[in-house]
Design a protein around this motif. Structure first.
Motif, PDB file in Angstrom:
ATOM      1  N   GLY A   1       0.825  -1.210   0.000  1.00  0.00           N
ATOM      2  CA  GLY A   1       0.000   0.000   0.000  1.00  0.00           C
ATOM      3  C   GLY A   1       0.858   1.258   0.000  1.00  0.00           C
ATOM      4  N   ASP A   2       1.922   1.261   0.800  1.00  0.00           N
ATOM      5  CA  ASP A   2       2.826   2.417   0.854  1.00  0.00           C
ATOM      6  C   ASP A   2       3.522   2.645  -0.478  1.00  0.00           C
ATOM      7  OD1 ASP A   2       2.196   2.902   3.442  1.00  0.00           O
ATOM      8  OD2 ASP A   2       3.965   1.906   4.303  1.00  0.00           O
TER       9      ASP A   2
ATOM     10  N   ASP B   1       1.025   4.117  -2.954  1.00  0.00           N
ATOM     11  CA  ASP B   1       0.708   5.511  -2.662  1.00  0.00           C
ATOM     12  C   ASP B   1       1.865   6.437  -3.000  1.00  0.00           C
ATOM     13  OD1 ASP B   1      -1.838   5.116  -1.939  1.00  0.00           O
ATOM     14  OD2 ASP B   1      -1.499   5.121   0.232  1.00  0.00           O
ATOM     15  N   ARG B   2       3.061   5.986  -2.612  1.00  0.00           N
ATOM     16  CA  ARG B   2       4.214   6.847  -2.832  1.00  0.00           C
ATOM     17  C   ARG B   2       4.469   7.062  -4.322  1.00  0.00           C
ATOM     18  NH1 ARG B   2       9.695   6.038   0.682  1.00  0.00           N
ATOM     19  NH2 ARG B   2      11.062   7.059  -0.817  1.00  0.00           N
TER      20      ARG B   2
ATOM     21  N   LEU C   1       2.254   6.709  -6.781  1.00  0.00           N
ATOM     22  CA  LEU C   1       1.140   7.450  -7.381  1.00  0.00           C
ATOM     23  C   LEU C   1       1.283   8.945  -7.094  1.00  0.00           C
ATOM     24  CD1 LEU C   1      -1.885   5.074  -6.600  1.00  0.00           C
ATOM     25  CD2 LEU C   1      -0.931   5.626  -8.856  1.00  0.00           C
ATOM     26  N   ARG C   2       1.682   9.268  -5.865  1.00  0.00           N
ATOM     27  CA  ARG C   2       1.859  10.679  -5.488  1.00  0.00           C
ATOM     28  C   ARG C   2       2.917  11.342  -6.363  1.00  0.00           C
ATOM     29  NH1 ARG C   2       1.783   9.573  -0.101  1.00  0.00           N
ATOM     30  NH2 ARG C   2       4.064   9.494  -0.056  1.00  0.00           N
TER      31      ARG C   2
ATOM     32  N   ARG D   1      -8.021  -0.388   0.584  1.00  0.00           N
ATOM     33  CA  ARG D   1      -7.111   0.693   0.182  1.00  0.00           C
ATOM     34  C   ARG D   1      -6.363   0.327  -1.101  1.00  0.00           C
ATOM     35  NH1 ARG D   1      -1.513   1.403   3.400  1.00  0.00           N
ATOM     36  NH2 ARG D   1      -0.591   3.124   2.229  1.00  0.00           N
TER      37      ARG D   1
ATOM     38  N   ARG E   1      -6.923   1.585  -5.304  1.00  0.00           N
ATOM     39  CA  ARG E   1      -5.818   2.134  -6.110  1.00  0.00           C
ATOM     40  C   ARG E   1      -5.724   1.366  -7.434  1.00  0.00           C
ATOM     41  NH1 ARG E   1      -6.363   4.679  -2.222  1.00  0.00           N
ATOM     42  NH2 ARG E   1      -4.822   5.547  -0.783  1.00  0.00           N
TER      43      ARG E   1
ATOM     44  N   TYR F   1      -6.382   3.603 -10.713  1.00  0.00           N
ATOM     45  CA  TYR F   1      -5.190   4.146 -11.363  1.00  0.00           C
ATOM     46  C   TYR F   1      -4.517   3.192 -12.342  1.00  0.00           C
ATOM     47  CZ  TYR F   1      -5.644   7.734  -7.783  1.00  0.00           C
ATOM     48  OH  TYR F   1      -6.112   8.746  -6.993  1.00  0.00           O
TER      49      TYR F   1
END
Ligand SMILES: [Zn+2]
Length: 310
Positions: A255-256, A259-260, A262-263, A286, A290, A294
């Motif tokens: 998950g991290d 997210d990282r 994608l950001r 979560r 994503r 995405y």
């Protein structure tokens, strides 16, 4: 492109070129010993060039030069035409790695090889490019209950992958390649990697189970360096999603990672033998959201090609 890789290859070329020149000089020196007149002629040729350089204008230069060249050719012929030319690996750039102000093809090829190796992709994967992806392995007949033949579908998938790779810097969805084993998912992700590396970006590859193992190990050792390339590479390729042994720790790390990246707008290509629905059931809400939001899901159709490729 990684600077260390470039420097390593530039050094390799310089060494290769110097070795070829040295080898040629040795063969020439051996000939000088057999034929001292040739050494004389080469000395005179060098002197003449120097004189021309000093004087600038020198009307007799061309004539004198030709005389020396003719005499030289005669001596070499008389000595039985020994080979005293340097033997370069690449006749186009004479192992300088440059040609016409650009990188020579041979240099580019080495860059791609090294980058693929650094991206953790195997030798086999290096031959898997868009050019070697063969649509004729896929049936052109439409199966009952499906709208499209495997070949047509794979043509679409191939085009989508190619566009994705060519526009790695532009905003576009990440890719999720799904389908049964042996339908070319790995070939496609390797082809994307090769194309993206060619355009000077960094790529890193990992299988989902390797990722899970690394994430668990790091959780307990506290060593994060091993995870860095996964966050930092311009493109991350993650194979066999859904087959890894999942725990709370691996899910949190995954998950991290998502997210990282994608950001930062950094691209990802995932592949899986599971369908999008099966995948979203494997993971937390979560992660599932994503993946759905995405990633463009590309479905590979057909029957296992691995036997036929031989
Ligand atoms: Zn070359």
């Amino acid at each position: 492109m990684k600077r260390e890789i470039y420097q390593k290859i530039a050094r390799e070329f310089e060494n290769k070129r110097q070795a070829a020149l040295l080898d040629a000089a040795r063969r020439r020196d051996a000939l000088y010993r057999k034929c001292p007149a040739l050494r004389e002629i080469d000395g005179q040729t060098a002197m003449l060039s120097f004189k021309k350089f000093e004087l600038g204008d020198m009307p007799s230069y061309a004539d004198e030069m030709k005389k020396l060249a003719d005499r030289r050719a005669e001596l070499i012929r008389a000595a039985g035409d020994p080979d005293i030319a340097p033997h370069f690996d690449c006749p186009l750039c004479e192992d300088t790695g440059r040609q016409g102000g650009m990188y020579c093809k041979c240099f580019q090829r080495r860059l791609i090889e090294e980058n693929l190796a650094a991206a953790n992709l195997s030798k086999d994967a290096q031959d898997e490019t868009f050019e070697t992806f063969d649509l004729s392995f896929y049936s052109s007949s439409v199966q009952a209950g499906v709208q499209i033949s495997p070949r047509e579908q794979m043509k679409k998938v191939l085009d989508h992958c190619r566009q994705f790779a060519d526009r790695i810097d532009e905003r576009s969805k990440n890719l999720l390649l799904v389908g049964k084993p042996g339908l070319g998912k790995t070939h496609l992700s390797s082809a994307i990697a090769a194309r993206v590396l060619e355009s000077g970006h960094t790529v890193t590859y990992i299988s989902a189970s390797e990722f899970a193992a690394r994430a668990s190990a790091n959780k307990f050792s506290g060593a994060m360096e091993q995870m860095e390339p996964l966050y930092e590479a311009d493109l991350l390729i993650l194979d066999d999603l859904g087959t890894e042994f999942r725990t709370g720790v691996t899910n949190a790390a995954f998950g991290d990672l998502l997210d990282r990246r994608l950001r930062q707008g950094k691209k990802m290509v995932f592949s899986s033998n599971l369908s999008m629905n099966e995948l979203t059931e494997c993971y937390s809400e979560r992660i599932a959201s994503r993946l759905k939001g995405y990633f463009a899901c590309l479905v590979c159709l057909g029957t296992d090609n691995r036997g036929r490729k031989g």
